[in-house]
Design a protein around this motif. Structure first.
Motif, PDB file in Angstrom:
ATOM      1  N   THR A  47       0.867  -1.179   0.000  1.00 43.05           N
ATOM      2  CA  THR A  47       0.000   0.000   0.000  1.00 43.05           C
ATOM      3  C   THR A  47       0.904   1.230   0.000  1.00 43.05           C
ATOM      4  OG1 THR A  47      -1.794  -1.114   1.187  1.00 43.05           O
ATOM      5  CG2 THR A  47      -1.767   1.296   1.255  1.00 43.05           C
ATOM      6  N   ILE A  48       0.811   2.023  -1.052  1.00 41.88           N
ATOM      7  CA  ILE A  48       1.745   3.132  -1.243  1.00 41.88           C
ATOM      8  C   ILE A  48       0.979   4.425  -1.473  1.00 41.88           C
ATOM      9  CG2 ILE A  48       3.535   4.062  -2.769  1.00 41.88           C
ATOM     10  CD1 ILE A  48       4.317   1.151  -3.383  1.00 41.88           C
ATOM     11  N   VAL A  49       1.341   5.455  -0.708  1.00 40.01           N
ATOM     12  CA  VAL A  49       0.839   6.808  -0.931  1.00 40.01           C
ATOM     13  C   VAL A  49       2.050   7.664  -1.289  1.00 40.01           C
ATOM     14  CG1 VAL A  49      -0.354   8.805   0.038  1.00 40.01           C
ATOM     15  CG2 VAL A  49      -1.052   6.488   0.702  1.00 40.01           C
ATOM     16  N   ILE A  50       2.064   8.173  -2.520  1.00 40.87           N
ATOM     17  CA  ILE A  50       3.219   8.916  -3.018  1.00 40.87           C
ATOM     18  C   ILE A  50       2.963  10.415  -2.913  1.00 40.87           C
ATOM     19  CG2 ILE A  50       4.742   9.332  -4.982  1.00 40.87           C
ATOM     20  CD1 ILE A  50       3.961   6.626  -6.072  1.00 40.87           C
ATOM     21  N   LEU A  51       3.907  11.118  -2.329  1.00 36.45           N
ATOM     22  CA  LEU A  51       3.850  12.580  -2.243  1.00 36.45           C
ATOM     23  C   LEU A  51       4.551  13.189  -3.454  1.00 36.45           C
ATOM     24  CD1 LEU A  51       3.368  15.302  -0.755  1.00 36.45           C
ATOM     25  CD2 LEU A  51       5.606  14.937   0.342  1.00 36.45           C
ATOM     26  N   MET A  52       3.781  13.961  -4.222  1.00 38.11           N
ATOM     27  CA  MET A  52       4.316  14.742  -5.335  1.00 38.11           C
ATOM     28  C   MET A  52       3.696  16.136  -5.284  1.00 38.11           C
ATOM     29  SD  MET A  52       4.297  11.869  -8.394  1.00 38.11           S
ATOM     30  CE  MET A  52       2.702  11.177  -7.927  1.00 38.11           C
ATOM     31  N   HIS A  53       4.178  17.029  -6.136  1.00 36.27           N
ATOM     32  CA  HIS A  53       3.677  18.400  -6.146  1.00 36.27           C
ATOM     33  C   HIS A  53       3.384  18.852  -7.579  1.00 36.27           C
ATOM     34  CE1 HIS A  53       5.759  18.030  -2.279  1.00 36.27           C
ATOM     35  NE2 HIS A  53       4.948  18.973  -1.837  1.00 36.27           N
ATOM     36  N   ASP A  54       2.338  19.659  -7.717  1.00 35.88           N
ATOM     37  CA  ASP A  54       2.019  20.201  -9.038  1.00 35.88           C
ATOM     38  C   ASP A  54       2.037  21.726  -9.041  1.00 35.88           C
ATOM     39  OD1 ASP A  54      -0.305  20.141  -7.410  1.00 35.88           O
ATOM     40  OD2 ASP A  54      -1.638  20.183  -9.143  1.00 35.88           O
ATOM     41  N   ALA A  55       2.845  22.303  -8.173  1.00 29.32           N
ATOM     42  CA  ALA A  55       3.030  23.756  -8.175  1.00 29.32           C
ATOM     43  C   ALA A  55       3.777  24.178  -9.438  1.00 29.32           C
ATOM     44  CB  ALA A  55       3.795  24.194  -6.928  1.00 29.32           C
ATOM     45  N   GLU A  56       3.828  25.482  -9.668  1.00 29.81           N
ATOM     46  CA  GLU A  56       4.350  26.024 -10.922  1.00 29.81           C
ATOM     47  C   GLU A  56       5.771  25.567 -11.243  1.00 29.81           C
ATOM     48  OE1 GLU A  56       2.681  27.598  -8.663  1.00 29.81           O
ATOM     49  OE2 GLU A  56       0.974  28.567  -9.656  1.00 29.81           O
ATOM     50  N   ALA A  57       6.618  25.416 -10.232  1.00 28.77           N
ATOM     51  CA  ALA A  57       8.026  25.101 -10.477  1.00 28.77           C
ATOM     52  C   ALA A  57       8.287  23.619 -10.728  1.00 28.77           C
ATOM     53  CB  ALA A  57       8.866  25.566  -9.288  1.00 28.77           C
ATOM     54  N   LYS A  58       7.309  22.756 -10.481  1.00 30.33           N
ATOM     55  CA  LYS A  58       7.581  21.321 -10.457  1.00 30.33           C
ATOM     56  C   LYS A  58       7.403  20.657 -11.833  1.00 30.33           C
ATOM     57  CE  LYS A  58       8.565  21.929  -6.266  1.00 30.33           C
ATOM     58  NZ  LYS A  58      10.009  21.988  -5.916  1.00 30.33           N
ATOM     59  N   THR A  59       8.058  21.198 -12.828  1.00 32.29           N
ATOM     60  CA  THR A  59       7.957  20.657 -14.184  1.00 32.29           C
ATOM     61  C   THR A  59       8.598  19.282 -14.305  1.00 32.29           C
ATOM     62  OG1 THR A  59       9.968  21.857 -14.767  1.00 32.29           O
ATOM     63  CG2 THR A  59       7.871  22.946 -15.243  1.00 32.29           C
TER      64      THR A  59
END
Length: 279
Positions: A225-237
């Motif tokens: 069971t995996i919960v992945i933390l990522m970001h979709d803010a402007e800088a996170k191309t």
């Protein structure tokens, strides 16, 4: 009339069968209603079964490998739309923990999240740690403002989940304030969800794509069971650039993709047990 050899063999087998039944009968058990209900939940993740009494037996019965792709700090014009395109092309859904002020600035993107069957949950209304964590009251004022922003776009009740800025064990919020926040969240049946796999994309302004992919693969080892933390803010191309390979990796390794919207009670309790939820 003498018994034929085959009749003797048949009777011998029957005798042995009944002896085995007698010896092992105390260990034979028909599954109880709770276990059958658990199996029903497992076989249909699209039905939210918020029942009580899930036991450790149920955890061991969950056969699936499940991954939750989660994105914080959006929506952003350049990255969130690209992420939604990638998710659509791969027939995968994800969970977005949004910032309320950005929801107001980009309601069209949030509307697309909703129409694309993504899960949308509050992160914060204003990503200002000092204001958010000034007190318990300031946290909840910020939380409900974010909830209102989401509802203004979706016109639906927002799920009772939140991802705290910096996570629930951040060192920015005072210990006593965090304790009060967590206590009231639990009283209100609001689940605060962290992660057990970090992409590491917040460790620098721009983290190389290959590094993000490597982090996710490395930290996922040993987890079903995996919960992945990522970001979709402007800088996170570069996070967006890494996403297709991340999805491919989990598909190739037999993981099912879930969101908060199709999480079962069993899976929720499993995450609580592992310290991913309500830590």
């Amino acid at each position: 009339m003498p018994l034929l050899k085959c009749d003797v063999m048949k009777r011998s087998r029957l005798f042995i069968f009944f002896v085995i039944i007698i010896l092992f009968f105390p260990y034979i058990r028909i599954a109880d209603a709770e276990e059958l209900e658990s199996v029903s939940c497992i076989n249909n993740y699209n039905m939210l079964v918020w029942d009580e009494g899930v036991t450790d037996r149920s955890y061991r019965m969950v056969p699936e490998k499940v991954v939750y792709l989660t994105f914080d700090d959006g929506p952003s014009v350049n990255n969130t739309s690209r992420i939604l395109d990638i998710l659509r092309d791969n027939n995968v859904n994800a969970t977005f923990f949004v910032v309320g002020t950005k929801v107001k600035s980009h309601p069209d993107i949030v509307k697309r999240m909703y129409m694309d069957n993504m899960s949308i949950a509050p992160h914060c209304n204003n990503h200002d740690y000092k204001k958010v964590y000034k007190s318990k009251d300031s946290f909840f004022e910020d939380y409900y403002s974010c909830m209102a922003s989401i509802r203004s776009v979706t016109n639906e009740k927002v799920k009772n989940f939140v991802r705290m800025p910096g996570g629930s064990t951040n060192t920015i919020c005072r210990t006593d304030v965090m304790k009060d926040i967590k206590g009231e969240l639990k009283e209100k049946d609001i689940y605060y969800i962290d992660w057990n796999v970090s992409s590491g994309d917040a460790s620098a302004y721009k983290v190389p794509k290959d590094k993000i992919e490597k982090n996710i693969v490395e930290y996922s080892k040993g987890w079903n069971t995996i919960v992945i933390l990522m970001h979709d803010a402007e800088a996170k191309t570069t996070t967006v650039d890494a996403l297709p390979n991340v999805i491919k990796y989990f598909k190739d390794n037999g993981y099912a993709f879930r969101t908060l919207d199709d999480m079962s009670k069993i899976e929720l309790n499993k995450m609580i047990k592992f310290g991913i939820v309500n830590k």
